[in-house]
Design a protein around this motif. Structure first.
Motif, PDB file in Angstrom:
ATOM      1  N   UNK A  25       0.833  -1.208   0.000  1.00 55.64           N
ATOM      2  CA  UNK A  25       0.000   0.000   0.000  1.00 55.64           C
ATOM      3  C   UNK A  25       0.865   1.254   0.000  1.00 55.64           C
ATOM      4  N   UNK A  26       0.415   2.320  -0.703  1.00 59.01           N
ATOM      5  CA  UNK A  26       1.150   3.588  -0.628  1.00 59.01           C
ATOM      6  C   UNK A  26       0.990   4.210   0.756  1.00 59.01           C
ATOM      7  N   UNK A  27       1.900   5.095   1.101  1.00 57.40           N
ATOM      8  CA  UNK A  27       1.773   5.786   2.384  1.00 57.40           C
ATOM      9  C   UNK A  27       0.901   7.034   2.276  1.00 57.40           C
ATOM     10  N   UNK A  28       0.609   7.446   1.056  1.00 62.64           N
ATOM     11  CA  UNK A  28      -0.265   8.602   0.827  1.00 62.64           C
ATOM     12  C   UNK A  28      -1.173   8.282  -0.367  1.00 62.64           C
ATOM     13  N   UNK A  29      -2.436   8.680  -0.315  1.00 60.38           N
ATOM     14  CA  UNK A  29      -3.378   8.301  -1.375  1.00 60.38           C
ATOM     15  C   UNK A  29      -3.083   8.898  -2.750  1.00 60.38           C
ATOM     16  N   UNK A  30      -2.303   9.961  -2.820  1.00 60.20           N
ATOM     17  CA  UNK A  30      -2.034  10.605  -4.109  1.00 60.20           C
ATOM     18  C   UNK A  30      -0.803  10.046  -4.814  1.00 60.20           C
ATOM     19  N   UNK A  31      -0.179   9.045  -4.236  1.00 60.12           N
ATOM     20  CA  UNK A  31       1.030   8.478  -4.824  1.00 60.12           C
ATOM     21  C   UNK A  31       0.663   7.472  -5.916  1.00 60.12           C
ATOM     22  N   UNK A  32       1.432   7.423  -6.996  1.00 59.78           N
ATOM     23  CA  UNK A  32       1.134   6.467  -8.075  1.00 59.78           C
ATOM     24  C   UNK A  32       1.538   5.037  -7.695  1.00 59.78           C
ATOM     25  N   UNK A  33       1.041   4.112  -8.475  1.00 55.66           N
ATOM     26  CA  UNK A  33       1.440   2.712  -8.307  1.00 55.66           C
ATOM     27  C   UNK A  33       2.667   2.442  -9.167  1.00 55.66           C
ATOM     28  N   UNK A  34       3.651   1.803  -8.569  1.00 54.74           N
ATOM     29  CA  UNK A  34       4.820   1.330  -9.281  1.00 54.74           C
ATOM     30  C   UNK A  34       4.583  -0.148  -9.570  1.00 54.74           C
ATOM     31  N   UNK A  35       4.733  -0.543 -10.823  1.00 56.39           N
ATOM     32  CA  UNK A  35       4.490  -1.930 -11.220  1.00 56.39           C
ATOM     33  C   UNK A  35       5.818  -2.520 -11.672  1.00 56.39           C
ATOM     34  N   UNK A  36       6.279  -3.527 -10.948  1.00 52.56           N
ATOM     35  CA  UNK A  36       7.552  -4.181 -11.241  1.00 52.56           C
ATOM     36  C   UNK A  36       7.325  -5.353 -12.187  1.00 52.56           C
ATOM     37  N   UNK A  99      -7.553  -5.780 -13.194  1.00 50.93           N
ATOM     38  CA  UNK A  99      -7.975  -6.618 -12.069  1.00 50.93           C
ATOM     39  C   UNK A  99      -7.630  -5.975 -10.732  1.00 50.93           C
ATOM     40  N   UNK A 100      -6.574  -5.199 -10.685  1.00 50.22           N
ATOM     41  CA  UNK A 100      -6.155  -4.530  -9.452  1.00 50.22           C
ATOM     42  C   UNK A 100      -6.589  -3.076  -9.384  1.00 50.22           C
ATOM     43  N   UNK A 101      -7.244  -2.569 -10.431  1.00 55.55           N
ATOM     44  CA  UNK A 101      -7.692  -1.182 -10.430  1.00 55.55           C
ATOM     45  C   UNK A 101      -6.549  -0.182 -10.524  1.00 55.55           C
ATOM     46  N   UNK A 102      -5.476  -0.571 -11.158  1.00 50.04           N
ATOM     47  CA  UNK A 102      -4.317   0.311 -11.304  1.00 50.04           C
ATOM     48  C   UNK A 102      -4.416   1.054 -12.627  1.00 50.04           C
ATOM     49  N   UNK A 103      -4.391   2.386 -12.557  1.00 48.89           N
ATOM     50  CA  UNK A 103      -4.398   3.218 -13.758  1.00 48.89           C
ATOM     51  C   UNK A 103      -3.189   4.149 -13.713  1.00 48.89           C
ATOM     52  N   UNK A 104      -2.692   4.493 -14.877  1.00 49.39           N
ATOM     53  CA  UNK A 104      -1.581   5.433 -15.010  1.00 49.39           C
ATOM     54  C   UNK A 104      -0.367   5.024 -14.166  1.00 49.39           C
ATOM     55  N   UNK A 105       0.097   3.762 -14.332  1.00 48.70           N
ATOM     56  CA  UNK A 105       1.194   3.284 -13.493  1.00 48.70           C
ATOM     57  C   UNK A 105       2.555   3.798 -13.937  1.00 48.70           C
ATOM     58  N   UNK A 124      -1.361   3.402 -27.509  1.00 46.92           N
ATOM     59  CA  UNK A 124      -2.159   4.569 -27.097  1.00 46.92           C
ATOM     60  C   UNK A 124      -3.437   4.226 -26.325  1.00 46.92           C
ATOM     61  N   UNK A 125      -3.785   2.961 -26.229  1.00 49.92           N
ATOM     62  CA  UNK A 125      -4.998   2.592 -25.484  1.00 49.92           C
ATOM     63  C   UNK A 125      -4.843   2.778 -23.986  1.00 49.92           C
ATOM     64  N   UNK A 126      -3.599   2.792 -23.492  1.00 54.60           N
ATOM     65  CA  UNK A 126      -3.398   2.838 -22.048  1.00 54.60           C
ATOM     66  C   UNK A 126      -2.513   4.001 -21.645  1.00 54.60           C
ATOM     67  N   UNK A 127      -2.774   4.502 -20.472  1.00 52.98           N
ATOM     68  CA  UNK A 127      -1.992   5.607 -19.929  1.00 52.98           C
ATOM     69  C   UNK A 127      -0.879   5.048 -19.048  1.00 52.98           C
ATOM     70  N   UNK A 128       0.297   5.578 -19.249  1.00 50.13           N
ATOM     71  CA  UNK A 128       1.447   5.211 -18.434  1.00 50.13           C
ATOM     72  C   UNK A 128       2.103   6.505 -17.958  1.00 50.13           C
ATOM     73  N   UNK A 129       2.257   6.628 -16.664  1.00 47.40           N
ATOM     74  CA  UNK A 129       2.860   7.847 -16.109  1.00 47.40           C
ATOM     75  C   UNK A 129       4.344   7.931 -16.471  1.00 47.40           C
ATOM     76  N   UNK A 130       5.039   6.811 -16.366  1.00 46.41           N
ATOM     77  CA  UNK A 130       6.467   6.768 -16.682  1.00 46.41           C
ATOM     78  C   UNK A 130       6.899   5.312 -16.785  1.00 46.41           C
TER      79      UNK A 130
END
Length: 148
Positions: A25-36, A99-105, A124-130
């Motif tokens: 879990x992130x320590x703050x709700x505004x933090x993005x998800x990092x996907x390894x 399935x995990x509700x992760x967007x803009x990872x 282009x179908x998916x958003x990726x932050x970085x």
């Protein structure tokens, strides 16, 4: 609260496969998800404590999963097709994230995982932050062709 106290292990179903995952879990709700995204012979276990350190340093949520045929995910029962990395990037990864509700990872990939990150981010179908990638497969070397 340490990463170990904020984590969960489990299984999800994506692209008709049962895949093991770990979520911190992130320590703050505004933090993005990092996907390894692991390398060609890896799994959740191969990352060892590195994701925990990244979670602690960034405060981001961290999601790690073992692809089909790796770790505790469903075992591979057929030969891999030559386009398996594209399938992982364009079919499986979107299903896993949904399935995990992760967007803009932020995708963090090594070797095969880096290639998957590049392919996913280029669609282009998916958003990726970085993306953070190490040793992606972007061309075939003569030495590799000789060995094949």
């Amino acid at each position: 609260m340490s990463a170990g106290e904020r984590e969960q292990y489990g299984f999800l179903t994506a692209a008709d496969r049962r895949l093991e995952y770990r979520w911190i879990e992130p320590t703050a709700p505004d933090r993005p998800a990092l996907v390894f995204l692991h390398e060609g012979l890896g799994s959740i276990a191969q990352w060892k404590a590195f994701p925990d350190g990244v979670a602690e340093a960034t405060g981001c949520g961290v999601f790690i999963y073992s692809r089909y045929g790796f770790g505790q995910s469903d075992p591979l029962v057929e030969p891999r097709h030559v386009d398996y990395l594209s399938h992982e990037a364009l079919v499986v990864l979107p299903a896993v994230l949904a399935a995990r509700g992760i967007v803009d990872p932020i995708l963090i990939g090594h070797s095969d995982g880096a290639t998957i990150a590049l392919l996913y981010a280029s669609d282009p179908r998916w958003s990726t932050r970085a993306i953070v990638i190490e040793a992606p497969h972007v061309f075939v070397e003569d030495a590799g062709l000789t060995e094949i």
